[in-house]
Design a protein around this motif. Structure first.
Motif, PDB file in Angstrom:
ATOM      1  N   ALA A   1     105.036  96.856  37.763  1.00  0.00           N
ATOM      2  CA  ALA A   1     104.625  97.338  39.123  1.00  0.00           C
ATOM      3  C   ALA A   1     105.646  96.895  40.360  1.00  0.00           C
TER       4      ALA A   1
ATOM      5  N   ILE B   1     101.285  95.505  33.022  1.00  0.00           N
ATOM      6  CA  ILE B   1     101.777  96.664  33.695  1.00  0.00           C
ATOM      7  C   ILE B   1     102.044  95.211  35.241  1.00  0.00           C
TER       8      ILE B   1
ATOM      9  N   ARG C   1     105.940 113.671  39.585  1.00  0.00           N
ATOM     10  CA  ARG C   1     107.297 114.058  39.450  1.00  0.00           C
ATOM     11  C   ARG C   1     107.692 114.817  39.555  1.00  0.00           C
TER      12      ARG C   1
ATOM     13  N   ARG D   1     111.772 105.309  36.397  1.00  0.00           N
ATOM     14  CA  ARG D   1     111.822 103.658  35.713  1.00  0.00           C
ATOM     15  C   ARG D   1     110.676 102.837  35.536  1.00  0.00           C
TER      16      ARG D   1
ATOM     17  N   ARG E   1     107.151  99.174  29.459  1.00  0.00           N
ATOM     18  CA  ARG E   1     108.621  99.515  27.664  1.00  0.00           C
ATOM     19  C   ARG E   1     109.030  98.374  27.785  1.00  0.00           C
TER      20      ARG E   1
ATOM     21  N   ILE F   1     100.412 103.018  27.723  1.00  0.00           N
ATOM     22  CA  ILE F   1     101.561 104.376  28.129  1.00  0.00           C
ATOM     23  C   ILE F   1     101.760 105.749  27.987  1.00  0.00           C
ATOM     24  N   VAL F   2     101.267 105.790  27.324  1.00  0.00           N
ATOM     25  CA  VAL F   2     100.529 107.114  26.837  1.00  0.00           C
ATOM     26  C   VAL F   2      99.956 107.944  28.794  1.00  0.00           C
TER      27      VAL F   2
ATOM     28  N   GLY G   1     105.161 107.374  22.482  1.00  0.00           N
ATOM     29  CA  GLY G   1     104.126 106.481  22.857  1.00  0.00           C
ATOM     30  C   GLY G   1     104.173 105.448  22.492  1.00  0.00           C
TER      31      GLY G   1
ATOM     32  N   SER H   1     104.973 111.836  34.706  1.00  0.00           N
ATOM     33  CA  SER H   1     105.332 112.762  34.965  1.00  0.00           C
ATOM     34  C   SER H   1     104.647 113.923  35.734  1.00  0.00           C
TER      35      SER H   1
ATOM     36  N   VAL I   1      96.904  93.892  31.925  1.00  0.00           N
ATOM     37  CA  VAL I   1      97.392  94.181  32.556  1.00  0.00           C
ATOM     38  C   VAL I   1      99.252  93.096  33.905  1.00  0.00           C
TER      39      VAL I   1
ATOM     40  N   LEU J   1      98.544  99.025  23.971  1.00  0.00           N
ATOM     41  CA  LEU J   1      99.178  99.595  24.481  1.00  0.00           C
ATOM     42  C   LEU J   1     100.080 101.036  24.248  1.00  0.00           C
ATOM     43  N   PHE J   2      99.459 101.591  23.195  1.00  0.00           N
ATOM     44  CA  PHE J   2      99.897 102.945  23.364  1.00  0.00           C
ATOM     45  C   PHE J   2      99.003 104.015  24.109  1.00  0.00           C
TER      46      PHE J   2
ATOM     47  N   ASP K   1     106.638 103.851  21.460  1.00  0.00           N
ATOM     48  CA  ASP K   1     107.543 102.672  21.409  1.00  0.00           C
ATOM     49  C   ASP K   1     108.179 102.150  20.684  1.00  0.00           C
TER      50      ASP K   1
ATOM     51  N   ASP L   1     102.516 107.951  31.309  1.00  0.00           N
ATOM     52  CA  ASP L   1     103.544 108.609  31.470  1.00  0.00           C
ATOM     53  C   ASP L   1     103.170 110.045  31.223  1.00  0.00           C
ATOM     54  N   GLN L   2     102.095 110.689  31.639  1.00  0.00           N
ATOM     55  CA  GLN L   2     101.148 111.685  31.770  1.00  0.00           C
ATOM     56  C   GLN L   2     101.364 111.618  33.594  1.00  0.00           C
TER      57      GLN L   2
END
Lengths: 437, 291
Positions: free
Chosen positions: B101, B97, B282, B223, B229, B271-272, A289, B279, B94, B267-268, A291, B275-276
């Motif tokens: 997107a 992102i 998915r 992707r 990132r 991303i987390v 995370g 996933s 934003v 940022l952290f 990065d 990610d969550q």
């Protein structure tokens, strides 16, 4: 089936169709609305004004051509001939391009009837077809000329500076200096700089001809002059590419080596303690995370710019990614093989070695090799941030905004490097796992 | 008679055993050599990287956490300002992102076309399959930063260069992954549609897409994670968004570390979060597959 059932089924089908239609129209509509929103948020209408198409033209033409500068210093009267106007590209004393002639009056023939003459007393004559002869006199900091008031678009003139752009070359005149740029296709001095004895000789002549430099054999001398070419810096470029690949290799392999034992700790099947498992997984999530960008920034503070910083940034980020992938692979191993090994009286370590590792190795290797290729690209980008490898050379060349042929050269090299790593990792995967795709 | 055959058999067993042992030994030798080469490569590579770096590994290793500690302690001291700072940088987030997107969206559409045009059995022009494959290889091979920097030179800074750069790379990368999925698609629906006189685009849209859509969406979500990132990183080289703000905040140095801290946290968290979410979806999309 009676009629009630039938009508019920019909109703159901109708509902289904309605829903499908809604989705079928809804998703494209949402996407279209989003794109309209982006169109305004990103200020695409204003882009046309902000974009500098002169830059695009310079970029497109300079990337495959080069120019030779003929500069007269109006104070000393000295005339310098230099490729790209660079000190390293200067013609040696007493030599000049063959399209320049004359001693008292220097005549520069740009081709197609475009001629520039440097006359004594800082006077200049410029002859362009279908246009009256232009005469310019430089005095102190000002330039005076016989140009008419209404100028065509290819001439810009003020009392300080006159710029003339023709299809054959460009001329700028200021009080301090008069410059002519003559354009030629190709990358200049790519093999040898002008001070090398091998400049201007063809390959067969260097290989089989007479010795050009009395102190060195032709091949050794030519290779060393090419390798140490001061303008294209082939040696530095090769080192930079090596550094980038090194970052990717060390980062990927190091991450895999650290992640494998940790993955055992995170996999449900091999790790009996819930807390340990959860802690390892959170660690993976955390390093992933944070990065590569933040890791790069943080590590650059501790280690300074260079390939080591990039290596460690890749290593740390990918430890998280590998840890996650590996532990998922470990949870999916078939327990029958492990039982079989256990039935022979194998100790736990032997069970892992012969029961688990052979099952997961193909998956792990495929992932590692895939990441090796993708990290070559990341290493280029990280190098641009931390200052190492080919990424740094590329950003530097772009920031100077004049060596576009070098930028083109680096881009070609980067693309070739990435495609090579792609091919190489695929080849290695085929060799090691025996499956090619 | 029996003696002879028995001794022959035992001889046979011995020779088999000997050759087996020889094979094992050779395998061990090769394995050991490979390991040795690998270790030599790693150690010498590490030494080269260490020597060519500005600061050495052993000097720096103790200082790795100095900078994060400075940033976090300063952010903690000024924790009252943090929500304000986060609100200040939220628009930049934003933008990052959005870049990710849009470029994922455009890249996925491009990858879809490339995959259909570059897959045997589906391609509209079968002779051009190698051409489309090479196009997607080249699009994939060009790192985003190369295109982004060139476009920044032409268009000036801002989100559009990053968007185009990431979209190009995404189209190439997804084109390859999509075509691997499309290769396994059942061609019978396509044939059926062809027999009704459907055009190529109708065959793709109605015959192939429904089969491959779950996998395609899953790859696209993956992707999207990667592109968030990438868009943060491209911001750092001047393409707008949170990365650009981070570079500015870092340039201010001590005293303004709280701003860098706020950006790190934003940022952290982003991303987390993505990610969550991705996933989860998915897993749901590919559930029940591959069995």
């Amino acid at each position: 089936m009676n009629t009630a059932d039938l009508s019920f089924a019909k109703l159901d089908a109708d509902k289904l169709f309605r829903r499908k239609r809604l989705i079928g129209f809804g998703i494209p509509t949402v996407i279209a609305v989003y794109l309209v929103y982006i169109f305004f948020v990103f200020d695409i209408p204003g882009l046309a004004q902000r974009a500098n198409f002169d830059n695009a033209v310079t970029l497109a033409s300079d990337s495959w051509s080069h120019k030779v500068h003929v500069t007269r210093d109006n104070r000393s009267g000295e005339i310098i001939y230099a490729v790209e106007g660079e000190r390293k590209g200067r013609y040696p004393d007493g030599e000049r391009p063959d399209w320049v002639s004359g001693d008292e009056v220097i005549t520069i023939d740009l081709g197609e009837g475009h001629v520039v003459r440097y006359l004594p007393d800082n006077r200049t004559e410029i002859q362009v077809p279908d246009f009256p002869l232009i005469k310019v006199q430089a005095e102190g900091r000002a330039v005076t000329s016989n140009l008419p008031d209404d100028l065509p678009s290819w001439i810009s003139a003020s009392s300080r500076r006159i710029g003339i752009t023709t299809p054959e070359g460009r001329i700028t005149l200021t009080g301090a200096r008069t410059e002519v740029f003559n354009y030629f296709p190709g990358w200049e001095l790519f093999w040898f700089t002008l001070d090398s004895p091998y400049f201007g000789h063809s390959l067969p002549k260097i290989l089989f001809g007479e010795q050009l430099d009395p102190t060195r054999s032709n091949v050794a001398g030519a290779v060393s002059d090419w390798w140490n070419n001061a303008m294209w810096r082939h040696k530095d470029v090769a080192w930079a590419i090596g550094e980038t690949i090194l970052m990717a290799f060390l980062g990927t392999m190091g991450a895999a080596m650290i992640a494998l034992p940790l993955a055992f700790m995170a996999a449900k099947r091999f790790s009996p303690f819930m807390i340990l498992r959860a802690a390892t997984r959170r660690l993976f999530d955390f390093v992933r995370g944070v990065d590569a960008l933040i890791w790069t920034v943080v590590l650059a503070r501790a280690f300074g710019p260079g390939p080591l910083t990039g290596t460690l940034a890749i290593l740390i980020t990918d430890t998280g990614t590998f840890g996650k992938i590996f532990s998922e692979a470990l949870e999916n191993v078939d327990s029958k093989q492990i039982e079989g090994i256990a039935s022979t009286g194998a100790k736990p370590l032997q069970r892992y070695r012969f029961g688990v590792i052979p099952q997961v190795v193909p998956v792990l290797l495929a992932q590692i090799l895939y990441f090796l290729e993708s990290n070559t690209r990341s290493a280029t980008i990280i190098g641009a941030i931390t200052g190492g490898g080919i990424g740094l050379m590329l950003t530097q060349a772009i920031q100077t905004q004049k060596d576009w042929e070098e930028v083109a050269y680096y881009i070609v090299l980067i693309v070739v490097m990435v495609m090579f790593m792609d091919w190489f990792s695929g080849w290695l995967r085929g060799k090691l796992i025996g499956r090619k795709d | 008679m029996a003696d002879i055959s028995l001794s022959a058999a035992s001889q046979n067993v011995e020779s088999i055993q000997a050759s087996y042992m020889a094979q094992v030994q050779r395998r061990r030798l090769y394995g050991g050599l490979t390991l040795l080469i690998f270790i030599v490569l790693m150690v010498s590579g590490f030494n080269i990287a260490d020597a060519r770096n500005a600061g050495g590994f052993w000097d720096g290793i103790g200082r790795v956490f100095d900078y994060p500690a400075d940033v976090l302690s300063e952010a903690w001291e000024k924790r009252a300002d943090l929500p304000g700072l986060m609100a200040k940088y939220f628009p930049a987030l934003v933008e990052t992102i959005n870049i990710a997107a849009v470029s994922t969206l455009i890249g996925a559409i491009g990858g879809l076309l490339l995959s259909f045009l570059g897959t045997r059995g589906l391609a509209k022009w079968p002779r051009l399959i190698p051409l489309f494959r090479r196009i997607s290889d080249i699009m994939r091979a060009v790192p985003e930063i190369v295109i982004a920097l060139m476009l920044i030179f032409v268009m000036g800074g801002g989100p559009v260069p990053a968007m185009i750069a990431i979209a190009i790379h995404t189209a190439g990368a997804l084109g390859k992954m999509f075509s691997e999925v499309a290769e396994n698609a059942d061609l019978k629906p396509v044939e059926g549609l062809a027999s009704t006189g459907a055009t190529w685009s109708q065959r793709m849209l109605l015959g192939v897409l429904p089969q491959v859509l779950p996998n395609y969406v899953s790859y696209t979500l993956l992707r999207f994670e990667i592109n968030i990132r990438a868009s943060a990183i491209l911001g750092f080289v001047g393409a707008g968004g949170i990365g650009y703000e981070l570079r500015n905040a870092m340039a201010w140095g001590p005293g303004r570390f709280d701003e860098a801290g706020a950006i790190f946290i934003l940022l952290f968290a982003t991303i987390v979060f993505f990610d969550q979410v991705s996933s989860r979806y998915r897993n749901r999309l590919t559930e029940g597959q591959g069995q």
